[in-house]
Design a protein around this motif. Sequence first.
Motif, PDB file in Angstrom:
ATOM      1  N   TYR A  26       0.798  -1.236   0.000  1.00  0.00           N
ATOM      2  CA  TYR A  26       0.000   0.000   0.000  1.00  0.00           C
ATOM      3  C   TYR A  26       0.829   1.284   0.000  1.00  0.00           C
ATOM      4  O   TYR A  26       0.264   2.373   0.039  1.00  0.00           O
ATOM      5  N   ASP A  28       2.550   1.973   2.566  1.00  0.00           N
ATOM      6  CA  ASP A  28       2.179   2.336   3.934  1.00  0.00           C
ATOM      7  C   ASP A  28       3.451   2.599   4.758  1.00  0.00           C
ATOM      8  O   ASP A  28       3.885   1.757   5.551  1.00  0.00           O
ATOM      9  N   TYR A  97      -6.787  -3.428   4.164  1.00  0.00           N
ATOM     10  CA  TYR A  97      -6.273  -2.107   4.526  1.00  0.00           C
ATOM     11  C   TYR A  97      -6.165  -1.918   6.031  1.00  0.00           C
ATOM     12  O   TYR A  97      -5.367  -1.126   6.515  1.00  0.00           O
TER      13      TYR A  97
ATOM     14  N   LEU B 150      -2.445   4.709   0.470  1.00  0.00           N
ATOM     15  CA  LEU B 150      -2.472   5.335   1.800  1.00  0.00           C
ATOM     16  C   LEU B 150      -3.818   5.982   2.115  1.00  0.00           C
ATOM     17  O   LEU B 150      -4.221   6.037   3.283  1.00  0.00           O
ATOM     18  N   VAL B 153      -5.758   3.233   3.530  1.00  0.00           N
ATOM     19  CA  VAL B 153      -5.237   2.841   4.847  1.00  0.00           C
ATOM     20  C   VAL B 153      -5.717   3.833   5.913  1.00  0.00           C
ATOM     21  O   VAL B 153      -6.212   3.447   6.974  1.00  0.00           O
TER      22      VAL B 153
END
Lengths: 279, 279
Positions: A26, A28, A97, B150, B153
């Motif tokens: 992601y 992230d 997620y 993101l 997320v």
Amino acid sequence: MTSATEVWVNGRLEPAVPAIDRGLAYGDGVFETLAVLDGEPLDLDLHLARLKRGLDRLGIGNVPLASLRAELCSRAAGHARAALKLIVTRGAGSRGYRVPAAAQPTRIVMLLDWPEYPSHYYEDGISAVVCRLRLGLNPALAGIKHLNRLEQVLARREWNDEHQEGLLMDSEGCVIEGVMSNVFLVRDKTLLTPDLARAGVEGIVREKLLARAPQLGIDVRVQALRMEDVSQAQGAFFCNSLIGLWPVRSLGGIRYPVPPLVRRLVPEFVPGLAAGRNS
Amino acid sequence: MTSATEVWVNGRLEPAVPAIDRGLAYGDGVFETLAVLDGEPLDLDLHLARLKRGLDRLGIGNVPLASLRAELCSRAAGHARAALKLIVTRGAGSRGYRVPAAAQPTRIVMLLDWPEYPSHYYEDGISAVVCRLRLGLNPALAGIKHLNRLEQVLARREWNDEHQEGLLMDSEGCVIEGVMSNVFLVRDKTLLTPDLARAGVEGIVREKLLARAPQLGIDVRVQALRMEDVSQAQGAFFCNSLIGLWPVRSLGGIRYPVPPLVRRLVPEFVPGLAAGRNS
């Protein structure tokens, strides 16, 4: 492109990360790119502070900043000139997620060759294109140096070797930044730089410049800027931690001189230039 | 979260990717999540076609789609129910947004446990929150399932177990999608779903539904939608390849019945439900 000479993952000399890392799944996580000069990472406090702001924004905890600092210093030691890239992700996560309750962040440190740039970039300025790609607006992600960088990847594909940087606007037409740097304009001896509350990365050189300008007797304003401001400017420059500060000689066809104000700033903000390494 | 049972990188059973992969550095790649039923990946043609659209949009070439197809079939074989996650990145790259001339894509295939959802999600509907986070607008990235996630997320962090999905609007207030799914509204026996030209992911179930609706005698319209449309709707549902289709009973405090139209669609679009596996 700079090639990675060594890579450490969670402190171990190790070139790979688990495929289930959320940094890959992601984007992230966050990253920093630091200049290394005479065995030391430059502006380490500022880089770690921005890293922390990014981690806080994403809600990534459990990152041992003191040991990260020690690790960066140890990787830099013995290198006259190099670059360090640091990536911190939320850690392993598989699918979905939702943030795993027990996520353990992954930290990746890369020691890279120093990118050498021609000295005329600093003396005569560089050429930049105005990118067609527009940055999306997202206050929740603006300012931090997160790993979602497809906008920059796509924008960088708009030119090859004919330019050194590209100027990015947001989806509403505000000027935001360079693809890999921040941008400043010169107008009537004042520096103008875009407000980054909705898009863009708050760069470390930009931060230093905003803090240092008053001491140098330079007015600097952070505000919304549009292409009219670019075309009416008397000069412009891009800055980041590795390039330092590049005056602009051409931006989307507009020609600029390198104003004395910008000439003064170059030795202040280009790593190692004062020591004559770029001359 | 589903845990990865096995991971193959470039065809080899191997749990790690090089830390210098651009998928990690920039989210420079795309992914697909496929349901596996009775040893076969479902909607494989549609998933590979979307993957290809994403790769084309990002300018990632040299991906051998025929052998990727064969690999996905081989990983699915022998599994009554599972999920496959496929990631394709631009490959190794070290530092710098510029795409390396000789980039060799990385392909990662993960075989995951099937996520079981309670049968009442399908019968009575689920509860969803309206997320505060707004999606940035970027036509260059809209529609494709890239690795810059993101926004999803952060949006997913807005609730815990009290809801099953979140509704996302863009920075201009248009309704776009669910955090992990597409959204449809029911109005006067017509289905409405957001236009995804500037934000969002074009999901495979959405695509199937748009193609199949005329055969089912259902009017469906792709258009700009706002929260007024949500509050005036007579029903709503979310859909993706793993959940199939979840009717909504509550969305940001608005209560919906499950209209007959939606009840009809559930068995059509929930993988394995027709065979009674979710009952």
